[in-house]
Design a protein around this motif. Structure first.
Motif, PDB file in Angstrom:
ATOM      1  N   SER A  43       0.829  -1.200   0.000  1.00 30.85           N
ATOM      2  CA  SER A  43       0.000   0.000   0.000  1.00 30.85           C
ATOM      3  C   SER A  43       0.871   1.261   0.000  1.00 30.85           C
ATOM      4  O   SER A  43       0.594   2.222  -0.728  1.00 30.85           O
ATOM      5  N   ALA A  44       1.929   1.252   0.787  1.00 33.60           N
ATOM      6  CA  ALA A  44       2.835   2.409   0.829  1.00 33.60           C
ATOM      7  C   ALA A  44       3.518   2.609  -0.513  1.00 33.60           C
ATOM      8  O   ALA A  44       3.638   3.742  -0.996  1.00 33.60           O
ATOM      9  N   GLU A  45       3.944   1.512  -1.115  1.00 27.73           N
ATOM     10  CA  GLU A  45       4.609   1.601  -2.417  1.00 27.73           C
ATOM     11  C   GLU A  45       3.671   2.212  -3.461  1.00 27.73           C
ATOM     12  O   GLU A  45       4.067   3.103  -4.216  1.00 27.73           O
ATOM     13  N   GLN A  46       2.438   1.753  -3.482  1.00 28.56           N
ATOM     14  CA  GLN A  46       1.464   2.280  -4.441  1.00 28.56           C
ATOM     15  C   GLN A  46       1.148   3.746  -4.134  1.00 28.56           C
ATOM     16  O   GLN A  46       1.056   4.562  -5.043  1.00 28.56           O
ATOM     17  N   ASN A  48       3.082   5.956  -2.683  1.00 33.00           N
ATOM     18  CA  ASN A  48       4.229   6.766  -3.073  1.00 33.00           C
ATOM     19  C   ASN A  48       4.300   6.941  -4.585  1.00 33.00           C
ATOM     20  O   ASN A  48       4.602   8.030  -5.074  1.00 33.00           O
ATOM     21  N   ALA A  49       4.012   5.878  -5.334  1.00 36.63           N
ATOM     22  CA  ALA A  49       4.063   5.942  -6.788  1.00 36.63           C
ATOM     23  C   ALA A  49       2.995   6.876  -7.349  1.00 36.63           C
ATOM     24  O   ALA A  49       3.217   7.550  -8.356  1.00 36.63           O
ATOM     25  N   GLU A  50       1.849   6.923  -6.674  1.00 37.85           N
ATOM     26  CA  GLU A  50       0.724   7.735  -7.155  1.00 37.85           C
ATOM     27  C   GLU A  50       0.622   9.079  -6.445  1.00 37.85           C
ATOM     28  O   GLU A  50      -0.308   9.836  -6.713  1.00 37.85           O
ATOM     29  N   CYS A  51       1.555   9.362  -5.538  1.00 38.72           N
ATOM     30  CA  CYS A  51       1.443  10.551  -4.676  1.00 38.72           C
ATOM     31  C   CYS A  51       0.072  10.564  -4.013  1.00 38.72           C
ATOM     32  O   CYS A  51      -0.633  11.576  -3.970  1.00 38.72           O
ATOM     33  N   GLY A  52      -0.320   9.398  -3.520  1.00 41.43           N
ATOM     34  CA  GLY A  52      -1.644   9.202  -2.937  1.00 41.43           C
ATOM     35  C   GLY A  52      -1.796   9.816  -1.561  1.00 41.43           C
ATOM     36  O   GLY A  52      -0.833  10.278  -0.942  1.00 41.43           O
ATOM     37  N   ARG A  53      -3.028   9.781  -1.110  1.00 40.16           N
ATOM     38  CA  ARG A  53      -3.370  10.314   0.207  1.00 40.16           C
ATOM     39  C   ARG A  53      -3.313   9.202   1.252  1.00 40.16           C
ATOM     40  O   ARG A  53      -3.388   8.022   0.921  1.00 40.16           O
ATOM     41  N   VAL A  54      -3.221   9.590   2.500  1.00 39.02           N
ATOM     42  CA  VAL A  54      -3.203   8.627   3.602  1.00 39.02           C
ATOM     43  C   VAL A  54      -4.477   7.792   3.574  1.00 39.02           C
ATOM     44  O   VAL A  54      -4.451   6.587   3.823  1.00 39.02           O
TER      45      VAL A  54
END
Length: 80
Positions: A43-46, A48-54
């Motif tokens: 989940s963290a990897e994804q 970070n790759a997507e500049c996603g939200r918490v």
């Protein structure tokens, strides 16, 4: 039945108690600890790759966490 009238032995623990219970479950069950760690890292990897939200990070972990919690609740007799 209100929380005040619920016998102490039937109450779910405080937040601190819940954290100890979850941590204890992961310590006692290495396979669940590995499953949880894998879900967190993926989940963290994804994220970070997507500049996603918490919130996105948490939602991706949710199915694994719910499975672990269900097993823990069953083990403690909180659900059938």
């Amino acid at each position: 039945m209100s929380r005040a009238s619920t016998p102490r032995s039937l109450r779910w623990p405080s937040r601190r108690g819940q954290a100890r219970t979850r941590r204890g479950q992961l310590i006692a069950h290495p396979e669940e600890r590995e499953q949880y760690a894998a879900a967190k890292f993926a989940s963290a990897e994804q994220s970070n790759a997507e500049c996603g939200r918490v919130m996105d990070y948490n939602q991706r972990k949710q199915p694994v966490i719910r499975d672990i919690l269900e097993r823990m609740f069953r083990a403690h007799g909180l659900i059938d």
